[in-house]
Design a protein around this motif. Structure first.
Motif, mmCIF file in Angstrom:
data_model
loop_
_atom_site.group_PDB
_atom_site.id
_atom_site.type_symbol
_atom_site.label_atom_id
_atom_site.label_comp_id
_atom_site.label_asym_id
_atom_site.label_seq_id
_atom_site.Cartn_x
_atom_site.Cartn_y
_atom_site.Cartn_z
ATOM 1 N N GLY A 124 0.802 -1.232 0.000
ATOM 2 C CA GLY A 124 0.000 0.000 0.000
ATOM 3 C C GLY A 124 0.826 1.269 0.000
ATOM 4 O O GLY A 124 0.693 2.089 0.913
ATOM 5 N N TRP A 125 1.615 1.474 -1.036
ATOM 6 C CA TRP A 125 2.481 2.660 -1.091
ATOM 7 C C TRP A 125 1.662 3.945 -1.054
ATOM 8 O O TRP A 125 1.984 4.872 -0.325
ATOM 9 N N ARG A 126 0.613 4.008 -1.867
ATOM 10 C CA ARG A 126 -0.209 5.213 -1.916
ATOM 11 C C ARG A 126 -0.920 5.452 -0.593
ATOM 12 O O ARG A 126 -0.948 6.580 -0.091
ATOM 13 N N SER A 127 -1.475 4.393 -0.013
ATOM 14 C CA SER A 127 -2.171 4.541 1.272
ATOM 15 C C SER A 127 -1.227 5.077 2.337
ATOM 16 O O SER A 127 -1.585 5.971 3.113
ATOM 17 N N LEU A 128 -0.021 4.546 2.388
ATOM 18 C CA LEU A 128 0.951 5.011 3.378
ATOM 19 C C LEU A 128 1.361 6.450 3.106
ATOM 20 O O LEU A 128 1.400 7.278 4.034
ATOM 21 N N LEU A 129 1.644 6.773 1.857
ATOM 22 C CA LEU A 129 2.071 8.126 1.518
ATOM 23 C C LEU A 129 0.978 9.141 1.829
ATOM 24 O O LEU A 129 1.258 10.240 2.302
ATOM 25 N N ASN A 130 -0.267 8.763 1.597
ATOM 26 C CA ASN A 130 -1.379 9.682 1.853
ATOM 27 C C ASN A 130 -1.544 10.015 3.327
ATOM 28 O O ASN A 130 -2.115 11.058 3.674
ATOM 29 N N THR A 131 -1.058 9.148 4.218
ATOM 30 C CA THR A 131 -1.144 9.431 5.652
ATOM 31 C C THR A 131 0.035 10.262 6.139
ATOM 32 O O THR A 131 0.067 10.668 7.309
ATOM 33 N N GLY A 132 1.020 10.500 5.256
ATOM 34 C CA GLY A 132 2.202 11.254 5.655
ATOM 35 C C GLY A 132 3.362 10.388 6.071
ATOM 36 O O GLY A 132 4.367 10.890 6.591
ATOM 37 N N ALA A 133 3.270 9.076 5.852
ATOM 38 C CA ALA A 133 4.374 8.184 6.222
ATOM 39 C C ALA A 133 5.568 8.393 5.305
ATOM 40 O O ALA A 133 5.425 8.746 4.135
ATOM 41 N N ALA A 134 6.757 8.180 5.843
ATOM 42 C CA ALA A 134 7.984 8.236 5.047
ATOM 43 C C ALA A 134 8.132 6.921 4.303
ATOM 44 O O ALA A 134 7.983 5.845 4.885
ATOM 45 N N LEU A 135 8.437 7.014 2.998
ATOM 46 C CA LEU A 135 8.527 5.840 2.142
ATOM 47 C C LEU A 135 9.919 5.766 1.529
ATOM 48 O O LEU A 135 10.386 6.722 0.910
ATOM 49 N N ALA A 136 10.585 4.639 1.714
ATOM 50 C CA ALA A 136 11.901 4.391 1.103
ATOM 51 C C ALA A 136 11.784 3.168 0.211
ATOM 52 O O ALA A 136 11.151 2.177 0.588
ATOM 53 N N LEU A 137 12.381 3.229 -0.976
ATOM 54 C CA LEU A 137 12.242 2.140 -1.939
ATOM 55 C C LEU A 137 13.570 1.435 -2.195
ATOM 56 O O LEU A 137 14.634 2.047 -2.137
ATOM 57 N N GLY A 138 13.475 0.150 -2.500
ATOM 58 C CA GLY A 138 14.657 -0.646 -2.792
ATOM 59 C C GLY A 138 14.286 -1.869 -3.590
ATOM 60 O O GLY A 138 13.180 -1.981 -4.123
ATOM 61 N N SER A 139 15.192 -2.839 -3.638
ATOM 62 C CA SER A 139 14.995 -4.017 -4.483
ATOM 63 C C SER A 139 14.910 -5.324 -3.706
ATOM 64 O O SER A 139 14.296 -6.272 -4.163
ATOM 65 N N ASP A 140 15.571 -5.418 -2.541
ATOM 66 C CA ASP A 140 15.756 -6.670 -1.822
ATOM 67 C C ASP A 140 16.591 -7.654 -2.639
ATOM 68 O O ASP A 140 16.588 -8.847 -2.368
ATOM 69 N N ALA A 141 17.280 -7.159 -3.665
ATOM 70 C CA ALA A 141 18.093 -8.030 -4.512
ATOM 71 C C ALA A 141 19.114 -8.787 -3.657
ATOM 72 O O ALA A 141 19.645 -8.243 -2.697
ATOM 73 N N PRO A 142 19.379 -10.066 -3.973
ATOM 74 C CA PRO A 142 18.894 -10.783 -5.149
ATOM 75 C C PRO A 142 17.583 -11.502 -4.940
ATOM 76 O O PRO A 142 17.233 -12.383 -5.735
ATOM 77 N N PHE A 143 16.813 -11.152 -3.902
ATOM 78 C CA PHE A 143 15.602 -11.896 -3.568
ATOM 79 C C PHE A 143 14.380 -11.266 -4.216
ATOM 80 O O PHE A 143 13.686 -10.462 -3.614
#
Length: 536
Positions: A406-425
């Motif tokens: 729920g990236w949009r739901s979290l962002l809409n509440t004002g939560a901080a969002l960090a993105l990554g890959s979890d590579a190689p998984f």
């Protein structure tokens, strides 16, 4: 020496001055950002560099990666292409023939959820393929290990070995280990690999670094072991480190880190101390994520709880008192609720400004979404997991009232969002290329690489490209507590940026050819004002 980097389209990531045509760099940091014709007066002809491509953006930062696992995967057996048990065993048999003696054979990437045909995933199947070499193969999500009898003997795992807390040794009707080790049951094998059986790590990481730079990464937050920390420090000291590493502390090393006086943020611009990594549960694909309700078709199975609320709280309290931030793996809705409850308890007791993170945060009870912002918890998420897990979610969680990815739901509440890959998984992050573009594509389309489903899966959770880029730059820097030095192109910050062959901020392209995002390539990667990698 002062250098002017020029390009007609530089997206700064800064809310006040979004666009520039010049970046003035001195002593590895940005000293001015603006119109190149104005900045041109500060340098001579030999100090001007014209960047290639159609768009320049701040250096991309993978907020959650396992670079040692990725590095070993580059040299190990990659089973992602196997579409059946038979194919996987044939690949193992061929690789086993390339070795000699009784050296370990390590591999990764098998995904039995996607396999066709029959067959039993057990040690006997592996024994037939590799009778004379200890063999250990990690699943695609990294939460299950498939091993042969030789490997079980060397790890000391027998019918009398109890299941560890937070793990499970699968057993047959006679009580013998089947060769499937889930969660913490695989620690003994992992310890052997990290102890040297997997090969010297530093040369593997040097090779891996080139791959990371080639996809536009200038910073990573690494969640592998202490051997990776030692290798990165050695690379830094020898002058071979060319990207920035925030190195987490494994939970098993927390006491040692405290005794050594390590604290989050300590270090330099190349290697810094990150958070301690805790595990609350497992993974959806292996049915070990901790859920509030049973998995569909598996009555009584709600996954594995590796830590309860009091245990998460106690470890968080210990870490914060030692000035170490905390990042806790939580995938199931019950696991996320457990971690949020623990964080809330500790937040009420301490005034620490260190970041608390939840890694993955894949499935949330609707009432828990707002708690991230209320508690100041960073949601560290991997968009490619969403598009690879569509079928799994619909099969295993059809009746669950959850907010999934729920990236949009979290962002809409004002939560901080960090993105990554979890590579190689992750299937959309092949060992050869853990590209941030896969995450950006998934974040803005909610589609698989082949474009399905049309319109995106649960499209109400999509991000805009600007939001996704901020999650992969400023958001990742914030999660590390390093937002004053990284994440955007403004004077005073580090001179880290990447030139792309595709303008992913072109609205017309986004509307009509979103698939081009997935295939976007880096043409030049600049770290500390130096071109560390360039196409061709």
């Amino acid at each position: 020496m002062t250098v002017l980097f020029r390009h007609p389209r530089i997206w700064t990531g800064d809310a006040e001055t979004r666009w520039a045509t010049g970046l003035l760099v001195d002593d590895a940091q940005l000293v001015a950002v603006g119109r190149q014709e104005v900045l041109r007066d500060h340098v001579g002809p030999s100090q001007v560099v014209d960047l290639p491509g159609t768009l320049v953006i701040p250096g991309l930062h993978d907020a959650h990666i396992h670079s040692a696992s990725l590095a070993r995967g580059l040299a190990g057996l990659d089973l992602r292409a196997a579409s059946s048990l038979h194919e996987a065993l044939e690949m193992v048999r061929r690789r086993a023939g390339e070795g000699s003696g009784s050296e370990w054979l390590f591999g990764s990437g098998w995904n039995s959820n996607a396999w066709d045909g029959a067959g039993t995933l057990d040690r006997q199947a592996l024994d037939a393929a590799t009778p004379d070499r200890p063999t250990a193969l990690s699943s695609l999500d990294g939460h299950t290990m498939w091993v042969n009898s030789f490997a079980l003997r060397l790890a000391g795992i027998t019918r009398h070995t109890p299941d560890p807390v937070g793990g499970r040794i699968e057993r047959d009707a006679a009580g013998e280990p089947t060769g499937i080790l889930r969660e913490r049951a695989a620690v003994a094998i992992q310890t052997i690999q990290e102890g040297g059986a997997g090969g010297a790590l530093e040369p593997l990481l040097r090779r891996c670094q080139e791959v990371l730079l080639s996809v536009g990464l200038t910073s990573i937050t690494d969640f592998d072991g202490e051997d990776a920390r030692a290798a990165y420090l050695a690379m830094r000291d020898s002058g071979h480190l060319a990207l920035r590493v925030t190195k987490s502390v494994p939970a098993a090393a927390l006491d040692a880190a405290i005794a050594q006086g390590r604290a989050t943020g300590d270090g330099d611009d190349w290697v810094r101390v990150g958070p301690v990594k805790l595990f609350s549960d497992g993974a959806l694909g292996q049915r070990t994520s901790h859920m509030c309700h049973d998995f569909h078709g598996a009555e009584g199975n709600r996954g594995i709880a590796r830590l309860d609320t009091d245990q998460v709280a106690a470890l968080t309290r210990k870490a914060l008192r030692a000035r170490i931030a905390v990042a806790t793996h939580a995938i199931g809705d019950q696991a996320n609720a457990t971690v949020l409850d623990a964080y809330a308890k500790v937040r009420s007791e301490t005034a620490s400004a260190l970041r608390l993170r939840i890694e993955h945060a894949q499935h949330l009870r609707p009432a828990d979404v707002r708690r991230f912002a209320e508690l100041g918890v960073v949601a560290s998420m991997q968009p490619a997991h969403c598009t690879s897990d569509i079928d799994l979610v619909e099969t295993l969680l059809p009746q669950h009232d959850v907010v999934s990815y729920g990236w949009r739901s979290l962002l809409n509440t004002g939560a901080a969002l960090a993105l990554g890959s979890d590579a190689p998984f992750g299937p959309d992050s092949p060992v050869a290329e853990p590209s941030p573009m896969f995450a950006l594509y998934a974040a803005v389309t909610r589609r698989r690489p082949d474009g399905t489903p049309a319109g995106g899966w649960q499209p109400q959770e999509r991000l805009t490209m600007v939001e996704a880029l901020r999650g992969h730059t400023a958001g990742s820097a914030y999660a590390d507590g390093d937002e004053r030095r990284k994440g955007s192109l403004v004077a005073g910050k580090l001179a880290d940026f990447v030139a792309l062959d595709t303008d992913i901020l072109d609205e017309q392209m986004m509307a009509h050819e979103p698939g081009r995002i997935h295939d976007t390539r880096a043409l030049a990667t600049v770290v500390g004002g130096e071109i560390r990698w360039q196409a061709g």
